[in-house]
Design a protein around this motif. Structure first.
Motif, short mmCIF file in Angstrom:
data_model
loop_
_atom_site.label_atom_id
_atom_site.label_comp_id
_atom_site.label_asym_id
_atom_site.label_seq_id
_atom_site.Cartn_x
_atom_site.Cartn_y
_atom_site.Cartn_z
N THR A 298 50.66 41.25 38.64
CA THR A 298 49.25 40.95 38.83
C THR A 298 48.91 40.80 40.31
O THR A 298 47.86 41.25 40.77
CB THR A 298 48.90 39.65 38.08
OG1 THR A 298 49.09 39.89 36.69
CG2 THR A 298 47.48 39.22 38.34
N GLU A 299 49.82 40.19 41.05
CA GLU A 299 49.57 39.95 42.47
C GLU A 299 49.43 41.26 43.23
O GLU A 299 48.58 41.38 44.12
CB GLU A 299 50.70 39.09 43.06
CG GLU A 299 50.69 37.64 42.61
CD GLU A 299 51.17 37.43 41.18
OE1 GLU A 299 51.65 38.41 40.55
OE2 GLU A 299 51.05 36.30 40.68
N VAL A 300 50.26 42.26 42.89
CA VAL A 300 50.14 43.57 43.53
C VAL A 300 48.76 44.15 43.23
O VAL A 300 48.06 44.62 44.13
CB VAL A 300 51.25 44.52 43.04
CG1 VAL A 300 50.97 45.95 43.48
CG2 VAL A 300 52.60 44.07 43.55
N ALA A 301 48.36 44.08 41.97
CA ALA A 301 47.06 44.63 41.59
C ALA A 301 45.93 43.92 42.34
O ALA A 301 44.99 44.56 42.82
CB ALA A 301 46.87 44.51 40.08
N ARG A 302 46.02 42.61 42.43
CA ARG A 302 44.97 41.85 43.13
C ARG A 302 44.86 42.27 44.58
O ARG A 302 43.77 42.40 45.13
CB ARG A 302 45.27 40.35 43.05
CG ARG A 302 44.99 39.73 41.70
CD ARG A 302 45.49 38.30 41.65
NE ARG A 302 44.81 37.46 42.63
CZ ARG A 302 43.91 36.53 42.30
NH1 ARG A 302 43.60 36.32 41.05
NH2 ARG A 302 43.32 35.83 43.24
N SER A 303 46.00 42.48 45.21
CA SER A 303 45.97 42.88 46.62
C SER A 303 45.40 44.28 46.79
O SER A 303 44.66 44.55 47.73
CB SER A 303 47.36 42.80 47.23
OG SER A 303 47.72 41.45 47.44
N GLY A 306 41.76 44.20 46.75
CA GLY A 306 41.09 43.49 47.85
C GLY A 306 40.79 42.04 47.58
O GLY A 306 39.97 41.43 48.27
N ILE A 307 41.44 41.46 46.57
CA ILE A 307 41.17 40.05 46.28
C ILE A 307 42.04 39.16 47.16
O ILE A 307 41.56 38.22 47.77
CB ILE A 307 41.40 39.75 44.79
CG1 ILE A 307 40.31 40.47 43.99
CG2 ILE A 307 41.36 38.27 44.51
CD1 ILE A 307 40.63 40.69 42.57
N ASP A 308 43.33 39.46 47.23
CA ASP A 308 44.22 38.74 48.14
C ASP A 308 44.58 39.69 49.28
O ASP A 308 44.74 40.88 49.06
CB ASP A 308 45.50 38.32 47.43
CG ASP A 308 45.21 37.46 46.21
OD1 ASP A 308 44.24 36.68 46.27
OD2 ASP A 308 45.94 37.58 45.22
N PHE A 322 43.07 53.88 52.84
CA PHE A 322 42.10 52.93 52.32
C PHE A 322 42.58 51.52 52.63
O PHE A 322 43.73 51.16 52.38
CB PHE A 322 41.98 53.14 50.80
CG PHE A 322 41.43 51.95 50.06
CD1 PHE A 322 40.12 51.55 50.26
CD2 PHE A 322 42.23 51.23 49.18
CE1 PHE A 322 39.62 50.45 49.58
CE2 PHE A 322 41.74 50.13 48.51
CZ PHE A 322 40.43 49.75 48.71
N ARG A 323 41.71 50.73 53.22
CA ARG A 323 42.05 49.33 53.51
C ARG A 323 41.34 48.42 52.52
O ARG A 323 40.10 48.38 52.51
CB ARG A 323 41.60 48.95 54.92
CG ARG A 323 42.58 49.34 55.95
CD ARG A 323 42.04 49.01 57.34
NE ARG A 323 42.63 49.92 58.30
CZ ARG A 323 43.90 49.85 58.67
NH1 ARG A 323 44.68 48.94 58.16
NH2 ARG A 323 44.38 50.72 59.52
N PRO A 324 42.08 47.69 51.70
CA PRO A 324 41.43 46.85 50.68
C PRO A 324 40.92 45.54 51.29
O PRO A 324 41.60 44.53 51.25
CB PRO A 324 42.55 46.60 49.68
CG PRO A 324 43.81 46.74 50.45
CD PRO A 324 43.54 47.63 51.63
N ALA A 336 38.97 50.38 40.23
CA ALA A 336 38.43 49.31 39.40
C ALA A 336 39.60 48.51 38.85
O ALA A 336 40.68 49.07 38.63
CB ALA A 336 37.59 49.87 38.27
N TYR A 337 39.39 47.20 38.66
CA TYR A 337 40.47 46.34 38.21
C TYR A 337 39.97 45.42 37.11
O TYR A 337 39.10 44.58 37.33
CB TYR A 337 41.00 45.52 39.39
CG TYR A 337 41.95 44.40 39.03
CD1 TYR A 337 43.13 44.67 38.34
CD2 TYR A 337 41.67 43.09 39.38
CE1 TYR A 337 44.00 43.66 38.00
CE2 TYR A 337 42.55 42.06 39.04
CZ TYR A 337 43.72 42.36 38.35
OH TYR A 337 44.57 41.34 38.01
#
Lengths: 504, 357, 348
Positions: A298-303, A306-308, A322-324, A336-337
């Motif tokens: 999940t943490e990879v997906a969040r990063s 662009g969340i973390d 692309f810079r998140p 999309a996530y």
């Protein structure tokens, strides 16, 4: 083991529970003997959590009864369950970050000295004893604020152990633990069993179930399927009873043409969470991302979304870097996530279906900054038809929908944004079987149309059934990549647990 | 329960309906105190002394709907008032000075917004601090006695009359502001963002809503409205003092909460806040007629504030239990409005590809 | 095995940070004292220090109660009004019954404060009104009641018996009686939050209200208790206020809640609840009082004090939040490194 003739510690008879039209439990009945480890297995949504909530008094059954020591008993609330000696260890840790480990263990029931003051010495000694028994490497005075998810899980176990439980319910206690910690936990569980405590053990890891359990109860779609001695059940038999149907029927994967690389991640790292994660996704491909809870999926997906923030690493979408920086930037680039926590991250519960569906595309829907209710409704209608969302109108409040329909609303929100790459985090968590099939069909269909999907799921069968390729994470690292043809439950689990593949 | 009764109950359960009933009730009470109450002049002038409170309440509404609080708003108004006065006293044109007052207030609002949204600090503690800091600042800036020599052309906007010397200018002004802000809150993308963030900030962020910017903007809006309130305040009282508006925080918060804005964020309507303002003004007016002192009036207003929240909680709990929806929210009205609109406008005519533009 | 080492390092980091807070205030206090000692000639005189001690005493008494409320993740804005109301009632009691026993009047003031605090607690815990709104309303209501009772009049020092006024004027061992009382209250408060099981619950509730409920802590009852104690101590504060400032009218102690909250927040009580010490609060109150006293001596406008109070709250809250986040991050990182090291050991 107990002789089968003894009075069970807890017996369920005809327990039934319905949630907003979905039957969570139907006529469930079985018995738990004292001094046994009783495993409760079933797929997500089979009714395990509902059962736990009923036994601990969080919710009440619509029908049926609970017998404790042979006597019908009403468990009014969690405190009443506590008094009856029923203690649950929850999946999501409930800790006090400002307090020390020792105070967390005894929160609300500090040991007291003669003059009714807190006995700090006894508190520390008792806590130390329990922590040693568990074999953890943090002390009673450690501030909980600094503990990670796995440590908090251990703390949760320590809390449960500190109370004089007769029936201890452990819901996925090993999900975030290392093999070493699991061993310590099992030793503790066996000691408790010798003391006469009954343990209800819920786990997705079948090896653990056969290793520790005396009896296994299998639930499927809210129904009781079997209760048998663990020794009589092979893994294969358990899986068959859990699933009750063949894989292909459950996951109707369409054949999709797999195209060029559309997404590339190189050396993604985030301090203490994951490191050096690199992978590629191709057009029309469904890539499963497997691993235990806490492995960093999940943490990879969040990063990526662009969340973390990322510490290091680069991303490319269709060849362009692309810079998140924010979810907004990610959305603009076609990412999309769908988050794992539908309640808090996916939906705005008090808002209508229409408002939720349009949430991520409002800028496109509102030229000049003014709302266009008609366009929003049309958008919502389109997805209500497409995904078969059962709602009376786009104005219906999302809170009043069933879990499955809520999840379809979240999915609609992201599909409305017309993404190129869709990351799905536990898309079928806690939804009924019918919705599950709908979601799977939609995913598969979208991939066939050229959408790229990264599917994060704890449900192995889902990952195996849906994915063209499976990536496995362990402790923040990408440890395996398995093609559809070679993918088996054993291989994925072995990679996720970091053990040599067992001869199945 | 019959269908007719259900519909009647639903209408009754609308917060705004209750407010209108309360306004009428308070009017009857006031009339029994003094027949003067029903005089056209009194009715038209009822709200005039509370315009500045209303403007601040409108600003605060955005903040509270977004799930935050700004208790520094009244101190902020005081600063804008004294800045305005000092600049004017130095010989600057009165309108330019007023503009400077507005800018200062907006900047102070932005300070709150930056602390709350960029550093992600609790708005309650931050604005409690800035409440004191701004109040001190107002005194420090206006070192002297106060300024009272504003040109009559200016003071007219707060205390003047038009239409045969009967209609206070302030009344159409506040109506216009209420309508404009109502549109911003209920009919624009920005307004939707405010509601979404107030309902679930996490989900808003995950949906790509610029949460930080919007939270910043609501505090700026609150500051701007405090500045506007300051401009009107000077116009009405014709003087600027550092303790301008002291004690009106209670009225501002009461107007917002009594107006049906959910104190936990995510729900509320500009119409409700406007009606609540009228009710507060009417009650204060009535108590004045009954010769009740200002501080004693506060007991009633404070009680009203508490009652509004308790009533809201009770209704919400009762209805959540039964229908599993949050009542007294726009949601309910939308069901009716949308269905009516749908009948006129079949969804087939909807644009097929919305992403096209 | 070097686990014990790691234990102590994580522990000591955390406790060092908490101590850092108190050391930080001490440092600021020292800086303020040095600054004013140089700039204001009679700052270091005994008389001035006795004045500071008298000023700070009432803030500490009320601050101890406020601390309990803030620990539970709530706030009590009504303490200023409770102090004002009980100050007037205490003074009025003496004015009408010159022979009244000092202890009895103190008890009455405490009882009245307790009742008013109880109302706050019930509003928050039972009626579910957010604390900021509930106490904003009761701030106005209690003040309104005060105005009703005074009826615009006031009570002056010569109406009060000497026995009562001596509370503020006597200085056993060179320290004002008020300060002795404040020290007593602070010590009892500190002991309570350390040793009383029910007051440990305050920390748990503020730290994670949901988990507190799961752990079987009677959250509502504890919150009511915190507000009631806050009210009772504000009542005691009002009683002392009347002896210190014997001319009591309806605006007595208006805005006093800001002094109290500033002391509490500067003292390191987290506005999100769950952490804070009485020692910190005492030091916070001392710092506020010292700076204000220095301002007065330097003839700096009264209103800079107000500004300073607010500014201090903002700075303290900001630093608190940033330090907590950093600390959490640092602890997590250490823990992750320790785990990684252990896995490496296990792997080889």
């Amino acid at each position: 083991m107990t002789e089968p003739g003894g009075t069970p510690l807890l017996e369920l008879r005809g327990v039934t529970k319905t949630y907003g039209g979905v039957q969570a439990l139907a006529d469930v009945g079985f018995a738990i003997q004292p001094a046994t480890v009783h495993a409760l297995v079933g797929e997500n949504g089979a009714g395990k959590s509902t059962l736990v909530k009923i036994v601990t008094g969080v919710i009440h059954p619509d029908d049926g009864e609970l017998l404790i020591d042979g006597a019908p008993t009403r468990v009014g609330d969690p405190q009443a369950a506590h008094r009856l000696g029923i203690v649950a260890m929850y999946q999501e840790p409930t800790v006090f970050p400002d307090l020390t480990v020792a105070e967390n263990v005894f929160a609300g029931r500090h040991p007291r000295s003669g003059v009714r003051t807190v006995d700090w010495r006894a508190l520390r000694i008792e806590a130390s004893r329990i922590l040693d028994e568990l074999g953890v490497d943090f002390g009673p005075d450690t501030p909980v604020r600094g503990l990670g998810v796995a440590d908090r899980q251990l703390l949760e176990i320590a809390k449960a152990l500190s109370s004089s439980a007769r029936l201890l319910i452990m819901d996925e206690p090993t999900a975030a633990l290392s093999p070493n910690e699991v061993e310590n936990l099992f030793a503790t569980v066996r000691r408790l069993r010798e003391r006469g405590v009954a343990i209800v053990f819920i786990s997705h890891r079948l090896e653990e179930v056969t290793l520790i359990a005396d009896t296994v109860t299998i639930l499927r779609d809210g129904r009781h399927v079997a209760t048998q001695p663990a020794a009589e059940l092979s893994h294969g038999a358990i899986v068959r009873l859990m699933v009750g149907r063949s894989l292909d029927a459950l996951f109707p994967k369409e054949e999709a043409e797999i195209g060029d690389v559309v997404f590339r991640a190189g050396g993604l790292s985030r301090g203490g969470v994951f490191s050096k994660v690199s992978f590629e996704l191709r057009r029309g491909e469904i890539v499963g991302l497997a691993g235990f809870v806490g492995s960093g999926r999940t943490e990879v997906a969040r990063s990526i979304f662009g969340i973390d923030p990322l510490d290091t690493g680069r991303l490319w979408i269709e060849g362009e870097e692309f810079r998140p920086r924010s979810p907004r930037a990610a959305l603009r680039r076609g990412l999309a996530y769908l988050p794992e926590d539908r309640l808090h991250q996916g939906l705005v519960q008090p808002m209508s279906v229409g408002k939720n569906v349009s949430m991520a595309v409002l800028p496109e829907l509102t030229p000049g900054g003014f709302l266009r209710p008609r366009r929003e409704r049309a958008l919502a209608r389109r997805f209500m038809n497409q995904l078969r969302i059962k709602a009376t109108s786009p104005a219906q409040i999302v809170r009043s929908l069933s879990g499955g329909n809520q999840q379809k609303v979240v999915l609609s929100k992201w599909l409305a944004a017309d993404p190129k790459i869709l990351i799905l985090d536990e898309p079928t968590h806690g939804v009924d079987v019918g919705t599950k099939a709908d979601v799977h069909r939609t995913i598969s269909h979208l991939a066939a149309q050229g959408l790229t999907i990264l599917l994060i799921s704890s449900e192995l069968l889902e990952v195996l059934g849906m994915s063209d390729r499976i990536l496995v994470m362990r402790e923040g690292r990408l440890v395996a990549e398995i093609g559809r043809a070679e993918a088996t439950q054993e291989r994925v689990i072995a990679a996720a647990a970091g053990v040599a593949e067992a001869a199945a | 329960m019959t269908a007719a009764r259900a519909i009647a109950l639903r209408l009754l359960a609308r917060w705004e309906t209750l407010l209108v009933v309360a306004i009428v009730g308070a009017g009857i009470w006031s009339t029994t105190l003094s027949p003067f109450f029903l005089k056209r002049a009194n009715l038209l002038d009822l709200v005039t002394p509370y315009i500045f409170i209303g403007l601040m309440a409108f600003g605060l509404t955005f903040v509270v709907v977004a799930g935050e609080i700004d208790i520094s708003i009244v101190s902020n108004m005081a600063v804008s008032v004294v800045c305005f006065a000092q600049v004017f006293d130095a010989g600057v044109n009165v309108w330019l000075a007023a503009l400077i007052g507005l800018v200062v207030a907006t900047v102070l609002g932005l300070v709150n917004g930056a602390l709350v949204s960029v550093l992600d600090l609790p708005s309650l503690a931050i604005t409690l601090g800035t409440m004191a800091a701004y109040a001190g600042l107002a005194y420090v800036i206006l070192s002297g006695e106060g300024v009272a020599s504003f040109p009559s052309g200016y003071t007219k906007i707060g205390g003047g009359y038009i239409a045969g010397n009967e209609l206070p200018i302030a009344l159409p002004v506040i109506l216009a502001v209420a309508v404009v802000l109502g549109i911003v809150l209920h009919a624009t993308r920005f307004g939707r963002y405010v509601f979404t963030i107030g309902s679930n900030r996490e989900a808003a962020r995950f949906s790509g809503i610029p949460v930080m910017r919007v939270r910043m903007a609501v505090f700026a809006a609150s500051g701007l409205m405090a500045g506007l309130a300051g401009v009107v305040y000077v116009g009405y009282f014709g003087s600027a003092r550092a303790d301008a508006g002291t004690g009106s925080l209670l009225d501002v918060v009461t107007a917002v909460v009594l107006g049906g804005v959910d104190i936990f964020g995510g729900a509320g309507s500009m119409l409700g806040v406007f009606l609540a303002l009228v009710l507060v003004a009417e009650l204060r007016n009535g108590m004045q007629l009954a010769n009740i002192q200002g501080d004693t009036q506060d007991i009633v207003i404070g009680g009203l504030l508490l009652a509004a929240i308790v009533a809201g909680n009770l209704v919400r709990r009762a209805q959540t239990g039964r229908f599993r929806v949050r009542p007294l929210r726009l949601g309910r009205k939308e069901v009716i409005a949308h269905d009516a609109a749908d009948a006129l406008m079949p969804s087939k005519l909807a644009p097929q590809n919305l992403k096209g533009r | 095995m070097n686990f014990p080492l790691r234990r102590t390092s994580a522990q000591s980091l955390a406790s060092a940070v908490f101590r850092l807070r108190e050391i930080g205030i001490l440092f600021a206090l020292g800086a303020a004292v040095a600054f004013f000692a140089i700039r204001a000639p009679n700052f270091l005189s005994t008389g001035n220090w006795q004045g500071i001690a008298q000023n700070v005493a009432i803030v500490i008494v009320v601050g101890v109660g406020e601390t309990l409320v803030v620990l539970t993740r709530n706030i009590d804005l009504s303490v200023g009004s409770i102090v004002g109301l009980t100050a007037y009632l205490s003074a009025a009691t003496f004015a009408h019954h010159t022979g009244a026993s000092v202890a009895l009047v103190a008890l009455i003031a405490i009882a009245i404060g307790f009742g008013l605090g109880l109302v706050n607690g019930l509003l928050v815990a039972v009626a579910r009104v957010p604390a900021i709104i509930a106490t904003l309303a009761t701030l106005a209501i209690y003040r309104g009641v005060d105005v009703q009772i005074t009826g615009g009049g006031n009570i002056t020092a010569y109406q009060l018996p000497d026995r009562f006024l001596k509370l503020a004027s006597t200085k056993p061992v060179g320290v004002p009686t008020l300060a002795w009382i404040a020290a007593g209250v602070a010590i009892v408060g500190a002991a309570a939050v350390r040793w009383a099981p029910w007051s440990r619950d305050f920390y748990a509730i503020g730290s994670n209200p949901e988990a507190a409920r799961f752990a079987g802590i009677p959250v509502g009852r504890r919150v009511i208790t915190a507000f009631a104690i806050s009210g009772a101590l504000a009542g005691l504060g009002g009683f002392l206020f009347a002896s210190r400032f014997p001319t009591v009218d309806a605006v007595a102690a208006k805005g006093f809640e800001l002094d109290v909250i500033t002391a509490v927040v500067i003292g390191g009580v987290n506005v999100f609840g769950g952490s804070g010490t009485m020692l910190g609060v005492v030091l916070g109150a001392l710092l506020v009082a010292t700076i204000q006293d220095g301002f007065t001596l330097l003839r700096i406008s009264e209103f800079w004090r107000l500004f300073f109070n607010g500014f201090a709250i903002v700075v303290a809250v900001t630093i608190d939040a940033l330090v907590t986040r950093r600390l959490q991050e640092a602890l997590r990182r250490r823990r992750a490194e320790a785990l990684a090291a252990r896995h490496l050991e296990a792997g080889t």
